[in-house]
Scaffold this motif. Sequence first.
Motif, short mmCIF file in Angstrom:
data_model
loop_
_atom_site.label_atom_id
_atom_site.label_comp_id
_atom_site.label_asym_id
_atom_site.label_seq_id
_atom_site.Cartn_x
_atom_site.Cartn_y
_atom_site.Cartn_z
N ALA A 1 21.84 15.24 -13.71
CA ALA A 1 20.66 15.38 -14.18
C ALA A 1 20.61 15.57 -15.74
N ILE A 2 21.50 16.19 -15.37
CA ILE A 2 22.77 16.06 -17.04
C ILE A 2 23.32 14.89 -17.87
N VAL A 3 24.10 14.06 -17.48
CA VAL A 3 24.31 13.00 -17.62
C VAL A 3 23.07 12.23 -18.42
N ASP A 4 22.16 12.47 -17.61
CA ASP A 4 20.30 11.52 -18.08
C ASP A 4 20.00 13.02 -19.09
N ILE A 5 20.25 14.03 -19.04
CA ILE A 5 19.93 14.88 -20.35
C ILE A 5 20.49 14.52 -21.67
N VAL A 6 21.67 15.00 -21.51
CA VAL A 6 22.25 13.81 -22.29
C VAL A 6 21.82 12.81 -23.78
N GLU A 7 21.75 12.00 -22.56
CA GLU A 7 21.01 10.47 -23.74
C GLU A 7 19.74 10.90 -23.88
N LEU A 8 18.96 11.85 -23.32
CA LEU A 8 17.59 12.10 -24.02
C LEU A 8 17.89 12.35 -25.53
N GLN A 9 18.86 13.82 -25.21
CA GLN A 9 18.66 14.31 -26.48
C GLN A 9 19.24 13.54 -27.44
N ARG A 10 20.19 12.41 -27.59
CA ARG A 10 21.18 11.89 -28.31
C ARG A 10 20.06 10.50 -28.23
N GLY A 11 19.09 10.23 -27.56
CA GLY A 11 18.13 8.79 -28.44
C GLY A 11 17.04 9.56 -28.90
N LEU A 12 16.54 10.84 -28.93
CA LEU A 12 15.30 11.51 -29.45
C LEU A 12 16.15 12.26 -31.10
N GLY A 13 17.76 12.14 -31.05
CA GLY A 13 18.07 12.15 -32.38
C GLY A 13 18.11 13.90 -32.83
N PHE A 14 19.16 14.34 -31.68
CA PHE A 14 19.48 15.47 -31.82
C PHE A 14 21.45 15.39 -31.59
N HIS A 15 21.69 16.91 -32.38
CA HIS A 15 22.94 16.37 -32.66
C HIS A 15 23.92 17.23 -32.30
N ALA A 16 23.18 19.19 -31.65
CA ALA A 16 23.92 20.66 -31.77
C ALA A 16 22.73 19.95 -29.96
N ILE A 17 23.91 18.82 -28.98
CA ILE A 17 23.48 18.74 -27.92
C ILE A 17 23.72 19.29 -26.58
N ASN A 18 23.22 19.70 -25.81
CA ASN A 18 23.77 20.33 -24.52
C ASN A 18 23.68 19.88 -23.56
N ASP A 19 23.83 20.85 -22.27
CA ASP A 19 22.89 20.36 -20.77
C ASP A 19 21.86 20.58 -20.61
N GLY A 20 21.13 21.31 -21.15
CA GLY A 20 19.67 21.79 -21.19
C GLY A 20 19.77 23.04 -20.54
N GLU A 21 21.43 23.51 -20.07
CA GLU A 21 21.44 24.48 -19.21
C GLU A 21 20.96 24.45 -18.17
N TYR A 22 21.05 23.19 -17.09
CA TYR A 22 20.55 23.10 -16.12
C TYR A 22 21.49 23.24 -15.42
N ARG A 23 22.05 24.02 -15.50
CA ARG A 23 22.96 25.10 -14.28
C ARG A 23 23.10 26.63 -14.00
N ARG A 24 21.95 26.82 -15.18
CA ARG A 24 21.25 28.20 -14.87
C ARG A 24 20.05 28.81 -14.07
N HIS A 25 20.55 29.26 -13.04
CA HIS A 25 18.56 29.76 -12.73
C HIS A 25 18.00 30.25 -13.88
N GLN A 26 18.45 31.51 -14.85
CA GLN A 26 17.40 31.44 -16.17
C GLN A 26 18.63 31.78 -16.41
N PHE A 27 18.33 31.87 -18.40
CA PHE A 27 18.94 31.08 -19.84
C PHE A 27 20.51 31.62 -19.60
N TRP A 28 20.60 33.26 -18.98
CA TRP A 28 21.58 33.86 -19.30
C TRP A 28 22.32 33.30 -18.20
N GLY A 29 22.69 32.37 -17.74
CA GLY A 29 23.55 32.42 -16.64
C GLY A 29 24.29 33.45 -15.28
#
Length: 402
Positions: A52-80
């Motif tokens: 899923a992270i591979v896909d969300i990184v590509e989405l961010q790049r395609g939308l023109g964002f530069h401060a790309i992250n992993d969508g916090e996909y490995r976290r249950h809630q934002f604080w990890g």
Amino acid sequence: MVSNKQRPPFRAEHLGSLLRPKELTERRLELDDAKALVIARDEKLRKITDDAIVDIVELQRGLGFHAINDGEYRRHQFWGTFFPNLEGFEEISLPNWDLFRMHVPDIAAFTESGHKPGESIVCTGKIKHVGSSYLSDWNYLKNLVPAEMVKNLKITLAAPEWYHLRYKKGKAYPEDVYANDSEYFQDIAEAYRIELQILYDNGCRNVTIDDPNLAYFCSEKMVAGFNNDGEDADELFDSYVKLYNDCIDSRPSDMHLGIHLCRGNFAYSKHFSEGGYDRIATKLFEDINADTYFLEYDTERAGTFEPLKELPPHKNVVLGVMTSKFPELEDIDKTKERVLSAAEVIAEGSGQTREEALKRMGVSPQCGFASHHLGNAVTRDDMIAKLKLVRELADSIWPGEP
């Protein structure tokens, strides 16, 4: 005069958490009764998350964002899982309500809905950093982009006072382990200094600390709760300012550090508090040695732009003028006017022109799209439309800038 850091931050930003794909959410629900570290180590979840992270990184790049992250996909809630990974912290499954400050906004919201706060991590012994909880996430992310993009990638960290504010005075740690907050904060700060250095040594140059707690001090309701309990909210805020600086002051000079404040962004678009930045602005902007502030400004509950007069000339602000909570798209012309009016306020406070103030500004949604893994009340298409609008807004104000 100290110059403000740029690139990062960028003109178009998002705050980190992005909607999870269905398969990822379903696996997390299957693990819902497990503790945070058990969930984090689940092999089936790891494989789903990697893809899923591979896909969300590509989405961010395609939308023109530069401060790309992993969508916090490995976290249950934002604080990890930073805190449960520290020696001296343990997760408890059924915390007693007597542990909590009931006037803290997220605790109060859980009480009203009949739920106990999730992932209650408590200090049980001396706190020690015994291995990075973010490094493997970072290394996976940085290997998904060309080497020249790594310096722009962003990782979000938990707030250092996250498991302090919510607990009653004297309940955040055992009295036979720490005699006072100062001793407790000293070890928390040491853990953050080690974590930041590890990330830096592995190529990380862009960090944001997510901190609703600081924004909760804008809530008159919470402040009244402190007063009723005979506690001084301002004194506590001051101690958090010192804690922040003890955590971040030793970071390398080329590591950009931001702080994101919002008023809660729980599952299905729930917020927790209200109140403008007025009562904390001077200490927040002038005393904490951060580079950039990512501020919620999508609704009236965040107040006016007037507190931005306190933003020093060497610091940046990213205005969260679009909501991640609901699908309706903002009017881009009206939103642009809001950003320009904010620039006027910043310029007045710092003795700059509006154009000079705009050089240290950016735009974003007010918060993430999935601070909790269940996500906000929006669809993936809604999220993409919002992110496109953020990019469009930035391009209309700062044409040709990332």
